[in-house]
Design a protein around this motif. Structure first.
Motif, PDB file in Angstrom:
ATOM      1  N   LEU A   1      31.214  26.921  49.775  1.00  0.00           N
ATOM      2  CA  LEU A   1      32.516  26.755  48.945  1.00  0.00           C
ATOM      3  C   LEU A   1      32.178  26.802  47.397  1.00  0.00           C
ATOM      4  CD1 LEU A   1      35.712  26.859  48.795  1.00  0.00           C
ATOM      5  CD2 LEU A   1      35.603  24.166  48.775  1.00  0.00           C
ATOM      6  N   VAL A   2      32.383  27.750  46.443  1.00  0.00           N
ATOM      7  CA  VAL A   2      32.025  27.817  45.439  1.00  0.00           C
ATOM      8  C   VAL A   2      33.508  27.976  44.259  1.00  0.00           C
ATOM      9  CG1 VAL A   2      29.633  28.949  45.835  1.00  0.00           C
ATOM     10  CG2 VAL A   2      31.633  30.378  45.042  1.00  0.00           C
ATOM     11  N   GLY A   3      34.452  28.234  44.824  1.00  0.00           N
ATOM     12  CA  GLY A   3      35.550  28.397  43.862  1.00  0.00           C
ATOM     13  C   GLY A   3      36.690  28.018  44.826  1.00  0.00           C
ATOM     14  N   PHE A   4      37.992  27.580  44.279  1.00  0.00           N
ATOM     15  CA  PHE A   4      39.101  27.136  44.786  1.00  0.00           C
ATOM     16  C   PHE A   4      40.286  26.925  43.646  1.00  0.00           C
ATOM     17  CE2 PHE A   4      42.211  23.743  45.574  1.00  0.00           C
ATOM     18  CZ  PHE A   4      42.576  23.989  46.817  1.00  0.00           C
TER      19      PHE A   4
ATOM     20  N   PHE B   1      53.465  26.506  41.145  1.00  0.00           N
ATOM     21  CA  PHE B   1      52.379  25.857  40.234  1.00  0.00           C
ATOM     22  C   PHE B   1      50.998  26.138  40.363  1.00  0.00           C
ATOM     23  CE2 PHE B   1      56.534  23.897  40.361  1.00  0.00           C
ATOM     24  CZ  PHE B   1      56.902  23.618  38.834  1.00  0.00           C
ATOM     25  N   LEU B   2      50.284  26.706  39.412  1.00  0.00           N
ATOM     26  CA  LEU B   2      48.769  26.816  39.627  1.00  0.00           C
ATOM     27  C   LEU B   2      48.179  25.531  39.277  1.00  0.00           C
ATOM     28  CD1 LEU B   2      47.151  29.288  40.446  1.00  0.00           C
ATOM     29  CD2 LEU B   2      46.729  29.431  38.211  1.00  0.00           C
ATOM     30  N   VAL B   3      47.172  24.927  40.217  1.00  0.00           N
ATOM     31  CA  VAL B   3      46.713  23.564  39.848  1.00  0.00           C
ATOM     32  C   VAL B   3      45.080  23.805  40.526  1.00  0.00           C
ATOM     33  CG1 VAL B   3      48.805  22.266  39.765  1.00  0.00           C
ATOM     34  CG2 VAL B   3      47.690  22.443  42.012  1.00  0.00           C
ATOM     35  N   ASP B   4      44.391  22.818  40.206  1.00  0.00           N
ATOM     36  CA  ASP B   4      42.986  22.553  40.778  1.00  0.00           C
ATOM     37  C   ASP B   4      42.345  23.792  40.730  1.00  0.00           C
ATOM     38  OD1 ASP B   4      43.383  19.722  41.496  1.00  0.00           O
ATOM     39  OD2 ASP B   4      44.711  20.757  43.166  1.00  0.00           O
ATOM     40  N   THR B   5      42.113  24.689  39.725  1.00  0.00           N
ATOM     41  CA  THR B   5      41.359  25.806  39.506  1.00  0.00           C
ATOM     42  C   THR B   5      39.940  25.251  39.246  1.00  0.00           C
ATOM     43  OG1 THR B   5      43.156  27.264  38.513  1.00  0.00           O
ATOM     44  CG2 THR B   5      40.895  28.063  38.206  1.00  0.00           C
ATOM     45  N   VAL B   6      38.958  25.661  40.165  1.00  0.00           N
ATOM     46  CA  VAL B   6      37.738  25.199  39.840  1.00  0.00           C
ATOM     47  C   VAL B   6      36.507  26.251  40.587  1.00  0.00           C
ATOM     48  CG1 VAL B   6      37.694  23.865  42.368  1.00  0.00           C
ATOM     49  CG2 VAL B   6      36.293  23.090  40.555  1.00  0.00           C
TER      50      VAL B   6
ATOM     51  N   GLY C   1      31.119  34.220  35.506  1.00  0.00           N
ATOM     52  CA  GLY C   1      30.919  35.189  36.196  1.00  0.00           C
ATOM     53  C   GLY C   1      32.243  36.000  36.980  1.00  0.00           C
ATOM     54  N   GLY C   2      33.455  35.651  36.746  1.00  0.00           N
ATOM     55  CA  GLY C   2      34.556  36.248  37.269  1.00  0.00           C
ATOM     56  C   GLY C   2      35.254  35.668  38.404  1.00  0.00           C
ATOM     57  N   ILE C   3      34.565  34.650  39.043  1.00  0.00           N
ATOM     58  CA  ILE C   3      35.156  34.060  40.212  1.00  0.00           C
ATOM     59  C   ILE C   3      36.410  33.445  40.106  1.00  0.00           C
ATOM     60  CG2 ILE C   3      34.846  32.124  42.147  1.00  0.00           C
ATOM     61  CD1 ILE C   3      31.817  32.656  41.660  1.00  0.00           C
ATOM     62  N   GLY C   4      36.714  32.847  38.905  1.00  0.00           N
ATOM     63  CA  GLY C   4      37.781  32.314  38.637  1.00  0.00           C
ATOM     64  C   GLY C   4      39.133  33.166  38.382  1.00  0.00           C
ATOM     65  N   ARG C   5      38.524  34.383  37.603  1.00  0.00           N
ATOM     66  CA  ARG C   5      39.663  35.526  37.588  1.00  0.00           C
ATOM     67  C   ARG C   5      40.076  35.827  38.820  1.00  0.00           C
ATOM     68  NH1 ARG C   5      36.187  36.019  33.254  1.00  0.00           N
ATOM     69  NH2 ARG C   5      34.926  37.578  34.180  1.00  0.00           N
ATOM     70  N   GLN C   6      39.028  36.243  39.851  1.00  0.00           N
ATOM     71  CA  GLN C   6      39.539  36.809  41.096  1.00  0.00           C
ATOM     72  C   GLN C   6      40.296  35.722  41.862  1.00  0.00           C
ATOM     73  OE1 GLN C   6      35.940  38.531  43.100  1.00  0.00           O
ATOM     74  NE2 GLN C   6      34.975  38.387  41.257  1.00  0.00           N
ATOM     75  N   LEU C   7      40.040  34.580  41.916  1.00  0.00           N
ATOM     76  CA  LEU C   7      40.863  33.683  42.477  1.00  0.00           C
ATOM     77  C   LEU C   7      42.145  33.547  41.907  1.00  0.00           C
ATOM     78  CD1 LEU C   7      38.194  30.690  42.748  1.00  0.00           C
ATOM     79  CD2 LEU C   7      39.209  31.847  44.651  1.00  0.00           C
ATOM     80  N   VAL C   8      42.409  33.425  40.692  1.00  0.00           N
ATOM     81  CA  VAL C   8      43.666  33.383  40.067  1.00  0.00           C
ATOM     82  C   VAL C   8      44.297  34.778  40.134  1.00  0.00           C
ATOM     83  CG1 VAL C   8      45.046  33.340  37.863  1.00  0.00           C
ATOM     84  CG2 VAL C   8      43.208  31.581  38.149  1.00  0.00           C
ATOM     85  N   ALA C   9      43.743  35.909  40.289  1.00  0.00           N
ATOM     86  CA  ALA C   9      44.579  37.124  40.666  1.00  0.00           C
ATOM     87  C   ALA C   9      45.014  37.076  42.089  1.00  0.00           C
ATOM     88  CB  ALA C   9      43.586  38.291  40.405  1.00  0.00           C
ATOM     89  N   LEU C  10      44.293  36.578  42.837  1.00  0.00           N
ATOM     90  CA  LEU C  10      44.605  36.460  44.460  1.00  0.00           C
ATOM     91  C   LEU C  10      45.628  35.533  44.590  1.00  0.00           C
ATOM     92  CD1 LEU C  10      44.339  37.010  47.504  1.00  0.00           C
ATOM     93  CD2 LEU C  10      42.461  35.227  47.579  1.00  0.00           C
TER      94      LEU C  10
ATOM     95  N   TYR D   1      43.499  31.973  30.760  1.00  0.00           N
ATOM     96  CA  TYR D   1      44.745  32.238  31.314  1.00  0.00           C
ATOM     97  C   TYR D   1      45.685  33.052  30.736  1.00  0.00           C
ATOM     98  CZ  TYR D   1      43.868  27.977  34.524  1.00  0.00           C
ATOM     99  OH  TYR D   1      43.225  27.329  35.595  1.00  0.00           O
ATOM    100  N   ARG D   2      45.466  33.274  29.558  1.00  0.00           N
ATOM    101  CA  ARG D   2      46.093  34.361  28.635  1.00  0.00           C
ATOM    102  C   ARG D   2      45.684  35.729  29.268  1.00  0.00           C
ATOM    103  NH1 ARG D   2      49.003  33.166  24.316  1.00  0.00           N
ATOM    104  NH2 ARG D   2      49.598  35.357  24.154  1.00  0.00           N
ATOM    105  N   GLN D   3      44.356  35.868  29.486  1.00  0.00           N
ATOM    106  CA  GLN D   3      43.721  37.124  30.102  1.00  0.00           C
ATOM    107  C   GLN D   3      44.135  37.482  31.468  1.00  0.00           C
ATOM    108  OE1 GLN D   3      39.581  37.125  30.450  1.00  0.00           O
ATOM    109  NE2 GLN D   3      39.407  39.522  30.113  1.00  0.00           N
ATOM    110  N   ALA D   4      44.652  36.412  32.155  1.00  0.00           N
ATOM    111  CA  ALA D   4      45.197  36.473  33.717  1.00  0.00           C
ATOM    112  C   ALA D   4      46.624  36.813  33.771  1.00  0.00           C
ATOM    113  CB  ALA D   4      44.612  35.115  34.332  1.00  0.00           C
TER     114      ALA D   4
END
Length: 129
Positions: A51-54, A66-71, A79-88, A113-116
């Motif tokens: 597990l590397v992102g959540f 509500f979006l919470v606990d982004t990690v 490297g884009g993992i956070g962006r992919q998680l938020v998009a999903l 977050y603005r970019q998302a």
């Protein structure tokens, strides 16, 4: 990288990821129970099984989510993992029929977050502890 929606989460591994990313003492939190009781859904990122992102989405039972606990693991941030998680999370939450997805963030995360696609809002906060 394997991205999943509502995949099983191990309490110990998610607690470790949170402790590492947010620099707080390690301890095992009851994540699976918490997700089952309160979440619309959650997105996970795994690399070689680890597990590397959540990110978690909780709801009010109506129009608001509500979006919470982004990690993301510190070694993989940027490297884009956070962006992919938020998009999903956005896509899956939209599919539930929720009308609004809210997120609060620290000032240094505004660009992320603005970019998302999140726009600015005014919000209030009370520290309860």
């Amino acid at each position: 990288m394997l991205l999943s929606w509502r995949a099983p989460v191990d309490d110990a591994e998610l607690s470790r990821l949170h402790a590492e990313a947010f620099a707080h003492p390690a301890g095992v939190e009851p994540w699976a129970d918490r997700l089952d009781r309160h979440s619309i859904g959650w997105a996970t990122a795994r690399q070689n099984g680890a597990l590397v992102g959540f990110v978690n989405v909780v709801g009010d039972g109506g129009a608001h989510a509500f979006l919470v606990d982004t990690v993301v693991a510190p070694a993989l941030q940027g490297g884009g993992i956070g962006r992919q998680l938020v998009a999903l999370a956005v896509a899956e939450t939209r599919a539930t029929g929720a009308a609004w997805l809210h997120v609060d963030y620290e000032p240094h995360l505004e660009g992320f977050y603005r970019q998302a696609g999140f726009g600015p809002t005014h919000a209030g906060l009370i520290a309860l502890t």
